[in-house]
Scaffold this motif. Structure first.
Motif, PDB file in Angstrom:
ATOM      1  N   ARG A  27       0.839  -1.206   0.000  1.00 46.42           N
ATOM      2  CA  ARG A  27       0.000   0.000   0.000  1.00 46.42           C
ATOM      3  C   ARG A  27       0.875   1.258   0.000  1.00 46.42           C
ATOM      4  NH1 ARG A  27      -2.954  -3.038   3.856  1.00 46.42           N
ATOM      5  NH2 ARG A  27      -2.171  -1.753   5.564  1.00 46.42           N
ATOM      6  N   TRP A  28       1.961   1.201   0.754  1.00 40.47           N
ATOM      7  CA  TRP A  28       2.894   2.330   0.784  1.00 40.47           C
ATOM      8  C   TRP A  28       3.486   2.560  -0.608  1.00 40.47           C
ATOM      9  CZ3 TRP A  28       8.241   1.926  -0.115  1.00 40.47           C
ATOM     10  CH2 TRP A  28       8.978   3.091   0.128  1.00 40.47           C
TER      11      TRP A  28
ATOM     12  N   GLU B 262      -5.579   4.993   1.438  1.00 43.16           N
ATOM     13  CA  GLU B 262      -4.278   5.648   1.523  1.00 43.16           C
ATOM     14  C   GLU B 262      -3.917   6.415   0.249  1.00 43.16           C
ATOM     15  OE1 GLU B 262      -1.215   3.032   2.902  1.00 43.16           O
ATOM     16  OE2 GLU B 262      -2.502   2.113   4.421  1.00 43.16           O
ATOM     17  N   LEU B 263      -4.828   6.407  -0.716  1.00 42.90           N
ATOM     18  CA  LEU B 263      -4.557   7.096  -1.975  1.00 42.90           C
ATOM     19  C   LEU B 263      -5.276   8.447  -1.996  1.00 42.90           C
ATOM     20  CD1 LEU B 263      -4.940   4.121  -4.487  1.00 42.90           C
ATOM     21  CD2 LEU B 263      -2.828   5.075  -3.534  1.00 42.90           C
ATOM     22  N   PRO B 264      -4.606   9.483  -2.478  1.00 44.23           N
ATOM     23  CA  PRO B 264      -5.217  10.815  -2.484  1.00 44.23           C
ATOM     24  C   PRO B 264      -6.130  11.014  -3.694  1.00 44.23           C
ATOM     25  CG  PRO B 264      -3.004  10.917  -3.404  1.00 44.23           C
ATOM     26  CD  PRO B 264      -3.221   9.480  -2.990  1.00 44.23           C
TER      27      PRO B 264
ATOM     28  N   ALA C 264     -10.344   8.535  -5.554  1.00 42.84           N
ATOM     29  CA  ALA C 264     -10.315   7.642  -4.398  1.00 42.84           C
ATOM     30  C   ALA C 264     -11.484   7.945  -3.464  1.00 42.84           C
ATOM     31  CB  ALA C 264      -8.986   7.795  -3.655  1.00 42.84           C
TER      32      ALA C 264
ATOM     33  N   ALA D 286      -6.277  -0.093   0.700  1.00 41.74           N
ATOM     34  CA  ALA D 286      -5.332   0.538  -0.217  1.00 41.74           C
ATOM     35  C   ALA D 286      -5.865   1.883  -0.714  1.00 41.74           C
ATOM     36  CB  ALA D 286      -5.036  -0.387  -1.387  1.00 41.74           C
TER      37      ALA D 286
ATOM     38  N   ALA E   3       0.873   4.001  -3.012  1.00 44.79           N
ATOM     39  CA  ALA E   3       0.617   5.420  -2.786  1.00 44.79           C
ATOM     40  C   ALA E   3       1.728   6.281  -3.384  1.00 44.79           C
ATOM     41  CB  ALA E   3       0.479   5.702  -1.298  1.00 44.79           C
ATOM     42  N   ARG E   4       2.955   5.751  -3.416  1.00 44.47           N
ATOM     43  CA  ARG E   4       4.088   6.492  -3.957  1.00 44.47           C
ATOM     44  C   ARG E   4       4.187   6.373  -5.479  1.00 44.47           C
ATOM     45  NH1 ARG E   4       8.845   4.627  -3.004  1.00 44.47           N
ATOM     46  NH2 ARG E   4      10.005   6.596  -2.973  1.00 44.47           N
TER      47      ARG E   4
END
Length: 340
Positions: free
Chosen positions: A166-167, A201-203, A207, A198, A170-171
């Motif tokens: 997930r990290w 955590e996404l902008p 989302a 997931a 997001a990147r």
């Protein structure tokens, strides 16, 4: 019919016909006076039978057995061919997907290609530690396709690896939301839970839209995750779900904090307060619920909860009354000393 004519009519090269003869697979019935191979109509039929079986993927030895052994099982052979063909197609499909993944990353050079291949191998490992290491390894400015990370995050059961994925997702940027949002339509509740975690955590608005739809999911865990994420984004559609979490006791402290944050919006403060008061009034017999609702009032901004708390100081439920009394004192002190 001589070999040259047979080759022209059958489409099988003279060289291959000689090879069949040497193997004893198709031997011409006769020879001319000059010693040339001469094929009978029956020989030509056998050649066509050989070519037909070759088109199914049989080896020449299998073809010989099939044509000459009356006890040879055609059903078993075809079944075996189907299995082997499926295995080969699966390998080819995996290769195709791997190539597409590498291509989607738009590698600038072989180092980029090797990084993507390394990640693919790592994510396919049976070891959770190896999978996590593959995700967290230095990317060296290589753009990892969001589709690859999304596919992995939807199937990953280890919580540590899933967190790393997930990290990384997001990147990664790109079309991460669309890639992982497909999991929200899965019949498998575990896939939907991984997807909503997931997406949380996404902008971005895409989302947020997916999370808003998730408020109607059949699974309570998916709904709660979506509500907490939306509340943190200041989306007021999450209010009913957050209030329900306070009542149910599921992530109630976090839900109450988010309700307090949303109540800073004057347009929603009265609605949230009315909802809390209504629930306190309608839950006279459930002590645990009324305690949680009273505690949630502590998160309301300013003094908007002071009146109802002062009433609750005299509540028949002693625990509720004590909490309300403490909160009244705290709010009054905060009001008298706003800089503290």
């Amino acid at each position: 019919m001589l070999i040259g004519e047979v080759a022209r009519r059958s489409g099988v090269s003279a060289r291959m016909l000689r090879h069949y003869d040497a193997l004893g697979l198709v031997q011409p019935t006769g020879r001319t006076v000059g010693g040339y191979r001469e094929y009978s109509p029956e020989d030509i039929r056998r050649i066509l039978h050989v070519e037909g079986l070759r088109s199914l993927g049989l080896s020449l030895s299998q073809i010989g057995r099939a044509l000459d052994d009356s006890g040879f099982s055609a059903t078993a052979l075809v079944g075996d061919l189907i299995r082997k063909t499926e295995e080969r197609l699966n390998r080819e499909q995996e290769l195709l997907e791997r190539l597409r993944t590498v291509d989607a990353a738009e590698p600038a050079g072989w180092q980029d290609v090797l990084r993507i291949v390394e990640l693919l191998h790592g994510l396919g490992s049976q070891s959770a530690a190896r999978r996590q290491q593959a995700v967290l390894a230095p990317a060296e400015d290589v753009s990892v396709p969001a589709e690859l990370l999304a596919e992995a995050v939807l199937t990953e059961s280890d919580p540590n690896v899933a967190g790393a994925l997930r990290w990384a997702l997001a990147r990664a940027g790109g079309d991460g939301v669309a890639s992982v949002a497909s999991g929200m339509g899965s019949a498998d509740v575990d896939v939907r839970r991984r997807a909503v975690l997931a997406i949380a955590e996404l902008p971005g608005g895409e989302a947020t839209a997916v999370l808003t739809d998730a408020l109607d999911d059949a699974d309570s865990t998916v709904r709660r995750t979506a509500a907490l994420a939306l509340g943190a984004r200041g989306v007021t559609q999450s209010v009913p779900a957050l209030l329900g979490m306070v009542i149910e006791g599921s992530n109630d402290v976090e839900a109450a904090e988010l309700l307090g944050s949303l109540a800073r919006d004057a347009n929603w403060a009265d609605r949230i307060m009315s909802a809390l008061i209504d629930e306190l009034t309608e839950q006279p017999a459930d002590s645990a619920v009324r305690i949680r609702l009273t505690q949630a009032l502590a998160e309301m901004p300013g003094t908007i909860a002071l009146d109802i708390l002062q009433q609750l100081v005299h509540d028949d439920e002693r625990a509720v009354a004590l909490i309300a009394e403490t909160l009244v004192t705290r709010i009054q002190q905060r009001s008298d000393n706003p800089n503290q």
